[in-house]
Design a protein around this motif. Structure first.
Motif, PDB file in Angstrom:
ATOM      1  N   GLU A 169       0.828  -1.203   0.000  1.00  0.00           N
ATOM      2  CA  GLU A 169       0.000   0.000   0.000  1.00  0.00           C
ATOM      3  C   GLU A 169       0.864   1.256   0.000  1.00  0.00           C
ATOM      4  O   GLU A 169       0.547   2.257  -0.674  1.00  0.00           O
ATOM      5  N   LEU A 170       1.948   1.226   0.753  1.00  0.00           N
ATOM      6  CA  LEU A 170       2.851   2.372   0.787  1.00  0.00           C
ATOM      7  C   LEU A 170       3.495   2.581  -0.586  1.00  0.00           C
ATOM      8  O   LEU A 170       3.631   3.726  -1.053  1.00  0.00           O
ATOM      9  N   VAL A 171       3.877   1.494  -1.237  1.00  0.00           N
ATOM     10  CA  VAL A 171       4.468   1.594  -2.583  1.00  0.00           C
ATOM     11  C   VAL A 171       3.478   2.222  -3.552  1.00  0.00           C
ATOM     12  O   VAL A 171       3.825   3.099  -4.363  1.00  0.00           O
ATOM     13  N   ARG A 172       2.227   1.777  -3.483  1.00  0.00           N
ATOM     14  CA  ARG A 172       1.198   2.321  -4.385  1.00  0.00           C
ATOM     15  C   ARG A 172       0.991   3.811  -4.156  1.00  0.00           C
ATOM     16  O   ARG A 172       0.888   4.595  -5.111  1.00  0.00           O
ATOM     17  N   ARG A 173       0.918   4.211  -2.906  1.00  0.00           N
ATOM     18  CA  ARG A 173       0.677   5.631  -2.603  1.00  0.00           C
ATOM     19  C   ARG A 173       1.846   6.498  -3.050  1.00  0.00           C
ATOM     20  O   ARG A 173       1.661   7.611  -3.558  1.00  0.00           O
ATOM     21  N   ILE A 174       3.065   6.013  -2.837  1.00  0.00           N
ATOM     22  CA  ILE A 174       4.237   6.802  -3.221  1.00  0.00           C
ATOM     23  C   ILE A 174       4.339   6.931  -4.750  1.00  0.00           C
ATOM     24  O   ILE A 174       4.648   8.007  -5.290  1.00  0.00           O
ATOM     25  N   CYS A 175       4.035   5.859  -5.439  1.00  0.00           N
ATOM     26  CA  CYS A 175       4.262   5.850  -6.893  1.00  0.00           C
ATOM     27  C   CYS A 175       3.089   6.399  -7.700  1.00  0.00           C
ATOM     28  O   CYS A 175       3.297   7.056  -8.732  1.00  0.00           O
ATOM     29  N   ASP A 176       1.854   6.128  -7.252  1.00  0.00           N
ATOM     30  CA  ASP A 176       0.708   6.411  -8.122  1.00  0.00           C
ATOM     31  C   ASP A 176      -0.324   7.374  -7.539  1.00  0.00           C
ATOM     32  O   ASP A 176      -1.121   7.947  -8.294  1.00  0.00           O
ATOM     33  N   ALA A 177      -0.388   7.524  -6.263  1.00  0.00           N
ATOM     34  CA  ALA A 177      -1.450   8.343  -5.654  1.00  0.00           C
ATOM     35  C   ALA A 177      -1.213   9.828  -5.940  1.00  0.00           C
ATOM     36  O   ALA A 177      -0.082  10.273  -6.190  1.00  0.00           O
ATOM     37  N   ASP A 178      -2.330  10.567  -5.908  1.00  0.00           N
ATOM     38  CA  ASP A 178      -2.235  12.016  -6.084  1.00  0.00           C
ATOM     39  C   ASP A 178      -1.510  12.626  -4.894  1.00  0.00           C
ATOM     40  O   ASP A 178      -1.576  12.118  -3.769  1.00  0.00           O
ATOM     41  N   ILE A 179      -0.863  13.767  -5.178  1.00  0.00           N
ATOM     42  CA  ILE A 179      -0.157  14.443  -4.093  1.00  0.00           C
ATOM     43  C   ILE A 179      -1.164  15.275  -3.313  1.00  0.00           C
ATOM     44  O   ILE A 179      -1.692  16.278  -3.799  1.00  0.00           O
ATOM     45  N   ASP A 180      -1.418  14.813  -2.090  1.00  0.00           N
ATOM     46  CA  ASP A 180      -2.340  15.506  -1.188  1.00  0.00           C
ATOM     47  C   ASP A 180      -1.856  15.246   0.236  1.00  0.00           C
ATOM     48  O   ASP A 180      -0.694  14.879   0.470  1.00  0.00           O
ATOM     49  N   VAL A 181      -2.779  15.458   1.182  1.00  0.00           N
ATOM     50  CA  VAL A 181      -2.395  15.262   2.589  1.00  0.00           C
ATOM     51  C   VAL A 181      -1.971  13.816   2.836  1.00  0.00           C
ATOM     52  O   VAL A 181      -1.005  13.544   3.575  1.00  0.00           O
ATOM     53  N   ASN A 182      -2.665  12.850   2.255  1.00  0.00           N
ATOM     54  CA  ASN A 182      -2.317  11.436   2.437  1.00  0.00           C
ATOM     55  C   ASN A 182      -0.933  11.117   1.851  1.00  0.00           C
ATOM     56  O   ASN A 182      -0.206  10.291   2.396  1.00  0.00           O
ATOM     57  N   VAL A 184       1.526  13.193   1.729  1.00  0.00           N
ATOM     58  CA  VAL A 184       2.505  13.733   2.682  1.00  0.00           C
ATOM     59  C   VAL A 184       2.715  12.756   3.839  1.00  0.00           C
ATOM     60  O   VAL A 184       3.843  12.549   4.311  1.00  0.00           O
ATOM     61  N   GLU A 185       1.644  12.125   4.312  1.00  0.00           N
ATOM     62  CA  GLU A 185       1.770  11.124   5.384  1.00  0.00           C
ATOM     63  C   GLU A 185       2.586   9.919   4.916  1.00  0.00           C
ATOM     64  O   GLU A 185       3.382   9.369   5.687  1.00  0.00           O
ATOM     65  N   ALA A 186       2.378   9.513   3.654  1.00  0.00           N
ATOM     66  CA  ALA A 186       3.144   8.402   3.102  1.00  0.00           C
ATOM     67  C   ALA A 186       4.630   8.750   3.033  1.00  0.00           C
ATOM     68  O   ALA A 186       5.499   7.908   3.308  1.00  0.00           O
ATOM     69  N   LEU A 187       4.949  10.036   2.675  1.00  0.00           N
ATOM     70  CA  LEU A 187       6.347  10.463   2.648  1.00  0.00           C
ATOM     71  C   LEU A 187       6.967  10.422   4.044  1.00  0.00           C
ATOM     72  O   LEU A 187       8.131  10.044   4.211  1.00  0.00           O
ATOM     73  N   LEU A 190       7.742   6.823   4.792  1.00  0.00           N
ATOM     74  CA  LEU A 190       8.922   6.394   4.034  1.00  0.00           C
ATOM     75  C   LEU A 190      10.190   6.983   4.633  1.00  0.00           C
ATOM     76  O   LEU A 190      11.222   6.298   4.733  1.00  0.00           O
ATOM     77  N   ASN A 191      10.121   8.226   5.043  1.00  0.00           N
ATOM     78  CA  ASN A 191      11.288   8.877   5.633  1.00  0.00           C
ATOM     79  C   ASN A 191      11.718   8.178   6.923  1.00  0.00           C
ATOM     80  O   ASN A 191      12.917   8.001   7.187  1.00  0.00           O
ATOM     81  N   ALA A 192      10.725   7.749   7.744  1.00  0.00           N
ATOM     82  CA  ALA A 192      11.040   7.037   8.985  1.00  0.00           C
ATOM     83  C   ALA A 192      11.733   5.703   8.686  1.00  0.00           C
ATOM     84  O   ALA A 192      12.689   5.304   9.373  1.00  0.00           O
ATOM     85  N   SER A 256       4.636  22.013   2.581  1.00  0.00           N
ATOM     86  CA  SER A 256       6.022  22.318   2.936  1.00  0.00           C
ATOM     87  C   SER A 256       6.789  21.057   3.373  1.00  0.00           C
ATOM     88  O   SER A 256       8.028  21.027   3.335  1.00  0.00           O
ATOM     89  N   ASP A 257       6.047  20.001   3.787  1.00  0.00           N
ATOM     90  CA  ASP A 257       6.722  18.752   4.182  1.00  0.00           C
ATOM     91  C   ASP A 257       7.428  18.102   3.007  1.00  0.00           C
ATOM     92  O   ASP A 257       8.357  17.322   3.193  1.00  0.00           O
ATOM     93  N   LEU A 258       7.014  18.470   1.772  1.00  0.00           N
ATOM     94  CA  LEU A 258       7.727  17.957   0.602  1.00  0.00           C
ATOM     95  C   LEU A 258       9.155  18.500   0.576  1.00  0.00           C
ATOM     96  O   LEU A 258      10.099  17.780   0.243  1.00  0.00           O
ATOM     97  N   ASN A 259       9.272  19.795   0.940  1.00  0.00           N
ATOM     98  CA  ASN A 259      10.597  20.397   1.020  1.00  0.00           C
ATOM     99  C   ASN A 259      11.442  19.738   2.113  1.00  0.00           C
ATOM    100  O   ASN A 259      12.649  19.516   1.933  1.00  0.00           O
TER     101      ASN A 259
END
Length: 290
Positions: A169-182, A184-187, A190-192, A256-259
């Motif tokens: 599910e994390l792979v799908r969200r990172i690769c294909d999901a629209d960039i929104d609040v969800n 950012v949570e996936a990022l 992944l960062n953790a 801004s969490d993208l930055n």
């Protein structure tokens, strides 16, 4: 009290009273069976015996009534023989019952012997069961301890796995999901995971080494999408009649969490985005001031 002669029972009388052996205590002829001389007796012993007889109530009453002791003895002997015959007859009459009783007693002895054997076997079985129960208790304690240890290990392993394993599910969200609040949570998730894999404690583990290539692929994809999103948003600032403040608040500030993700995982891309934003805002401010 003392007498010169004494009438004593004859041999025939002694045999009639049940004597088991003939004792000729006094030597005499057959003509003298009825009377013996007083000189042949111990008068003191006889007197003592008479005094004892007189002390007995039954004997005393008999003497006072002048009872014929010989007839009385014969009567007693007859009565004893009669009682003996009746007793024998009673035993004969009850012989069947006695035989039945004997058989019942013998049967009871057999039953009691079997019960004793059964109880002995039961006692041995109880000892064996008791030993088995103790063994099971020891095994149960050992299994409980093993279970506690495994649960502790399971908790640690589960926590470790959850920190480094990448779910689909994390792979799908990172690769294909629209960039929104969800997204950012996936990022953030992944960062953790990236921080955990690259930490000093996990850097040499086989699991971390196995998962690091997959996480690097996701990191590259996330960096690419974040860069593309930020650069396209900054490009919107260059369009005429664009409300820069609203765009900054609704896009740049909101995400801004993208930055932050780029700063932590792709510093060179972060510098590129920052330079483009700085150059764009410089031109906009310069144009406004003219």
């Amino acid at each position: 009290s003392c007498c010169t002669c004494l009438v004593v029972p004859t041999r025939h009388d002694r045999n009639a009273m049940g004597s088991h052996e003939e004792v000729d205590a006094f030597p005499h002829d057959d003509a003298e069976d009825e009377f013996v001389s007083a000189a042949d007796f111990d008068l003191d012993a006889i007197e003592s015996a008479l005094q004892k007889f007189q002390a007995d109530g039954t004997v005393r009453d008999a003497l006072e009534l002048s009872v014929d002791f010989r007839g009385y003895a014969e009567k007693v002997d007859h009565d004893l023989r009669q009682v003996e015959k009746e007793s024998i007859q009673d035993y004969i009459n009850e012989s069947d019952n006695l035989a039945t009783l004997h058989e019942q007693i013998h049967t009871c002895d057999g039953i009691l012997e079997k019960m004793e054997t059964m109880l002995s076997t039961f006692q041995d079985n109880l000892g064996s069961v008791s030993q088995e129960i103790r063994s099971l208790q020891e095994k149960s304690l050992s299994m409980n301890q093993k279970l506690k240890n495994r649960r502790a290990v399971e908790s640690a392993v589960s926590s470790f796995v959850s920190r480094i394993v990448v779910p689909p599910e994390l792979v799908r969200r990172i690769c294909d999901a629209d960039i929104d609040v969800n997204y950012v949570e996936a990022l953030a998730e992944l960062n953790a995971k990236l921080e955990n894999v690259n930490s000093e404690s996990q850097r040499g583990s086989c699991a971390a080494q196995e998962m690091r290539p997959e996480l690097e692929k996701l990191r590259f994809r996330a960096v690419s999408r974040a860069r593309e999103f930020l650069l396209s948003t900054i490009h919107l600032l260059k369009k005429p009649k664009t409300n820069i403040q609203i765009l900054q608040q609704s896009k740049l500030h909101k995400y801004s969490d993208l930055n932050k993700f780029l700063y932590a995982n792709a510093p060179e891309v972060f510098e590129e985005v920052r330079s483009v934003y700085y150059e764009t805002m410089s031109k906009i401010v310069t144009t406004l001031l003219r």
